[in-house]
Design an enzyme around this catalytic site. Sequence first.
Site, PDB file in Angstrom:
ATOM      1  N   LYS A 111      24.854   7.704 -27.542  1.00 47.49           N
ATOM      2  CA  LYS A 111      24.322   7.038 -28.740  1.00 47.49           C
ATOM      3  C   LYS A 111      24.568   7.885 -29.990  1.00 47.49           C
ATOM      4  CE  LYS A 111      20.521   4.534 -26.537  1.00 47.49           C
ATOM      5  NZ  LYS A 111      19.087   4.596 -26.245  1.00 47.49           N
ATOM      6  N   LYS A 191      29.160  -4.594 -20.306  1.00 48.70           N
ATOM      7  CA  LYS A 191      27.922  -5.040 -19.694  1.00 48.70           C
ATOM      8  C   LYS A 191      27.327  -6.162 -20.547  1.00 48.70           C
ATOM      9  CE  LYS A 191      23.531  -3.020 -18.344  1.00 48.70           C
ATOM     10  NZ  LYS A 191      22.717  -1.823 -18.246  1.00 48.70           N
ATOM     11  N   LYS A 194      22.896  -8.482 -25.610  1.00 50.83           N
ATOM     12  CA  LYS A 194      22.801  -9.277 -26.846  1.00 50.83           C
ATOM     13  C   LYS A 194      23.677  -8.689 -27.935  1.00 50.83           C
ATOM     14  CE  LYS A 194      19.076 -12.282 -26.527  1.00 50.83           C
ATOM     15  NZ  LYS A 194      17.670 -12.117 -26.270  1.00 50.83           N
TER      16      LYS A 194
END
Length: 323
Positions: A111, A191, A194
């Site tokens: 991240k 994967k 949203k």
Amino acid sequence: MSRIFSGIQPSGELHIGNYLGAVKNWAELQRSYESFFCIVDYHAITIPYEPEDLRVRTREMMVSLLAAGLDPSRSTIFVQSMVPEHTELAWIFNSVTPLGELERQTQYKDKASRMESVPAGILNYPILQAADILLYRADLVPVGEDQVQHLELSREIARRWNARFGDGFFPEPQAKLTPARRIMGLDGNAKMSKSMGNTVGLLEPPESIWEKLRPAVTDPARVRRTDPGTPEVCNIYQLHRGFSTPETVEHVAAQCRSAGWGCIDCKKTLAASIETELVPIRRRASELAERPSDVEDALASGATRCRRIARETIDAVRERMGF
Ligand code: SF4
């Protein structure tokens, strides 16, 4: 009875990826374990968001969880921020967690590498996860492979705190690996999530699901209808394994390998299996929409139960730490 804890982001309506990857399994586990399922809204604020949007997504997630089969009479379902002890324990765990362990976490490195300015919450995320689990002194945590490293850190934090303040007070939670497979998005690229825009919603109408399934990526080796395929490399087959009966899954594999049918036939069979599973879920969701007080009641009773347990843990922790 062993106690399990698991959390899910308040990402709004569930999609079939997080249903097959986690929630369908939770609905089974709640029959055999004392279960705590948490909508982790404190975790969700480590990335930019709109407050009103967070409120809506949290409620939609609660509706989805109830519709998907989590039963407030069997398990405790709650929203993390309704139990402020989560953050109190997280702060306490900050004091026993080595910085190096946090910096080594794969998810943090992944991240942080995509951010210009990294909020401390991204680094400390696994400490809050440890607090989530240990606040309820859970024995087991249903996790996917990608969460095993964070759980190992929770165990390390429990060990360190226990060594300093309370021998054996916190159990070292064990991973209960989720049997479900990793569900890719229908574009076959990543994967299902949203943020990638490649999901199928759990409450989507059948026509809209078919619109997405029809062009979905399959085994690239099946260029022509007569080319045999390899079901294991195809996301449609993985979805069959989640939604279809074992006999249908076997039939799909045989038809694929022998080029006995085309991918559209295969997808039509999948659409029928999905529909069989989603009909009762949609029905429960519309019942909940008619009786919103059921959702409020489930949230309130979950939070009340959690607060009582959380308070007991925090009181014991404070006592042992000299507060
Ligand atoms: S027949 Fe089914 S499993 Fe085989 S490649 Fe086509 S969609 Fe995938």
